[in-house]
Design an enzyme around this catalytic site. Structure first.
Site, mmCIF file in Angstrom:
data_model
loop_
_atom_site.group_PDB
_atom_site.id
_atom_site.type_symbol
_atom_site.label_atom_id
_atom_site.label_comp_id
_atom_site.label_asym_id
_atom_site.label_seq_id
_atom_site.Cartn_x
_atom_site.Cartn_y
_atom_site.Cartn_z
ATOM 1 N N TYR A 86 7.764 2.175 -3.169
ATOM 2 C CA TYR A 86 6.401 2.008 -3.691
ATOM 3 C C TYR A 86 6.180 3.072 -4.751
ATOM 4 C CZ TYR A 86 1.250 2.002 -3.688
ATOM 5 O OH TYR A 86 -0.070 1.949 -4.046
ATOM 6 N N ASP B 17 10.950 9.162 -8.805
ATOM 7 C CA ASP B 17 9.555 9.222 -8.386
ATOM 8 C C ASP B 17 9.464 10.239 -7.243
ATOM 9 O OD1 ASP B 17 7.052 8.945 -7.350
ATOM 10 O OD2 ASP B 17 7.101 6.758 -7.203
ATOM 11 N N LYS C 218 0.496 14.307 -5.353
ATOM 12 C CA LYS C 218 0.298 14.888 -4.008
ATOM 13 C C LYS C 218 0.325 16.417 -4.004
ATOM 14 C CE LYS C 218 1.788 10.582 -1.875
ATOM 15 N NZ LYS C 218 0.566 9.902 -1.547
HETATM 16 N N1 HOZ Z 1 -0.064 4.657 -0.248
HETATM 17 C C1 HOZ Z 1 -0.333 5.700 0.674
HETATM 18 C C2 HOZ Z 1 0.722 5.818 1.688
HETATM 19 N N2 HOZ Z 1 2.027 5.649 1.255
HETATM 20 C C3 HOZ Z 1 -1.656 5.535 1.350
HETATM 21 C C4 HOZ Z 1 -2.701 6.194 0.574
HETATM 22 C C5 HOZ Z 1 -4.015 6.341 1.308
HETATM 23 O O1 HOZ Z 1 -4.430 5.465 2.042
HETATM 24 O O2 HOZ Z 1 -4.617 7.379 1.120
#
Ligand code: HOZ
Length: 428
Positions: free
Chosen positions: A143, A238, A266
């Site tokens: 992702y 990434d 992050k």
């Molecule tokens: N895409 C995030 C986890 N891989 C979740 C992001 C969120 O809900 O804060």
């Protein structure tokens, strides 16, 4: 008894789609009511009903020094007093660019953005501008944020809901995205042989954290690097999740592979919205205002967010920071495996730095298809038992977990006591 969590969730669903601002948070995969939080400190969280939790999500990675670290909070407060935003350059941006280059030397030039999605989307645009090619390659279950061309066979929320391709993405856009199996060297050779010279870039999570945790085979990463170099394809790591977390220099330092470009998010914002992309200077010079590839943002390089990032990056450079984080995470994983074994539950787990994966199957998966073999029902039972006992894990069998430097031996011990009970409940 109706809880504040329940009331807030019911009301939120009237005004916010699914009651949440990011799908996985809705608990659809595990069932039940999402937890609404009001406070965090160190390794702990408190919800709106006053219940306390040990947190293994850590805002999906950013809170690597723990929640509300006093140094980070003080730095943010001081920065906020000087204005929340200028929409103009600041010295802080140069400071963080220098620090990023020092810690991740492949990032010769960097541009700051406000999210990981922006970082990956922009990196791909630059790679296309640099190569003059349209095709991009990603891996099944990885992702890279929610820009159109990357929502193809994607992980995270899309796996959680069992639909790896999103609605609203024109087929003509998705057609430029080619998808291969993670860790499959033969597929790499076959694709590059067939159309290597048409591929602008390959984007990869060098340790996958969005279909649970998947570790790369060294030979796979090395082959990828060699093929990209041979065909003039831009290799993008990434490292939004892995950056500053699996090692101070990220996965590229851990595996000693130098990508052409890197995306960050992050940890780099310490909990405030910051992303970054960067890499080889000749590629980054394609960006406006120097080159023809356009990219912009009013809040890019926001002084308060960059300050949170700078302070966090300062704290994680403490001697042995990553060695301790890695050891603490490994202690958790070893304890969980032992508890599952004692209870007779089919389970495995592994960690890289401060990231971990839990699998309800014999072996640690190495591909998307192997990951799908994990027993989702057992995960959901485990998740709810742990939640009841005040242990907050990601609400999906397909998300990685995160440990922070604030997680103490006592936290790990309490987690393992809860896990023993949770595993036993699975076997009944
Ligand atoms: N895409 C995030 C986890 N891989 C979740 C992001 C969120 O809900 O804060």
């Amino acid at each position: 008894m109706i809880s504040n969590n329940q009331t807030l969730f019911e009301k939120s669903q009237q005004l916010i789609p699914g009651g949440v601002n990011s799908p996985v948070r809705a608990f659809r995969s595990v069932g039940g009511t999402p937890v609404f939080f009001k406070k965090g400190l160190g390794s702990r969280l408190w919800d709106v009903d006053g219940k306390e939790y040990i947190d293994y999500i850590n805002s999906w990675g950013p809170m690597i020094v723990g929640h509300a670290h006093p140094d980070v909070i003080a730095a943010v407060q001081a920065a906020a007093a000087n204005s929340l935003s200028f929409g103009a350059p600041t010295g802080l941006e140069l400071e963080i660019a220098e620090l990023i280059y020092k810690l991740v030397p492949s990032m010769e030039q960097v541009r700051l953005v406000s999210s990981g999605t922006e970082a990956t989307m922009s990196a791909i645009r630059v790679a296309r501008g640099f190569t003059g090619r349209d095709k991009i390659v990603k891996f099944e279950g990885c992702y890279h944020g929610h820009s159109d061309g990357l929502l193809v066979k994607a992980g995270s929320g899309l796996l959680t809901f069992g639909e790896p391709d999103s609605g609203g993405v024109p087929a003509s856009i998705a057609a430029h995205t080619l998808t291969l199996e993670y860790n499959n060297i033969q597929q790499l050779h076959d694709l590059f042989k067939q159309s290597g010279d048409e591929i602008a870039c390959v984007i990869i999570e060098p340790v996958v954290g969005n279909m649970n945790l998947i570790v790369p085979h060294m030979e796979f990463l090395q082959t990828l690097r060699e093929l990209c170099t041979k065909h003039g394809t831009v290799l993008i790591f990434d490292e939004v999740m892995t950056g500053f977390r699996v090692a101070l220099g990220g996965a590229q330092a851990l595996y000693n592979i130098k990508p052409d470009m890197t995306t960050l998010g992050k940890v780099i914002g310490g909990g405030l919205p910051v992303g970054a992309f960067g890499g080889r200077k000749d590629i980054m010079q394609c960006l406006a205002p120097v080159g023809k590839v356009y990219q912009a943002g009013t809040l890019s390089g926001n002084p308060v967010a960059v300050t949170a990032g700078l302070k966090t990056l300062e704290l994680i450079q403490a001697p042995d920071f990553h060695a301790k984080l890695t050891a603490q995470t490994a202690k958790l994983i070893d304890g969980l495996k032992a508890a599952a074994f004692d209870a007779g539950v089919i389970f495995n787990a592994q960690s890289v730095g401060g990231m971990f994966g839990l699998y309800f199957c014999e072996k640690c998966p190495t591909t998307y298809h192997e990951m799908m073999q994990s027993n989702k029902q057992h995960f959901n039972q485990f998740f709810h038992s742990m939640l009841d006992q005040g242990i907050y894990l990601g609400p999906s069998a397909f998300e990685a977990g995160f440990v922070s430097a604030a997680h103490s031996d006592e936290d790990i011990a309490l987690t393992l006591v809860a896990a023993e009970k949770a595993f036993r409940a699975i076997v009944g």
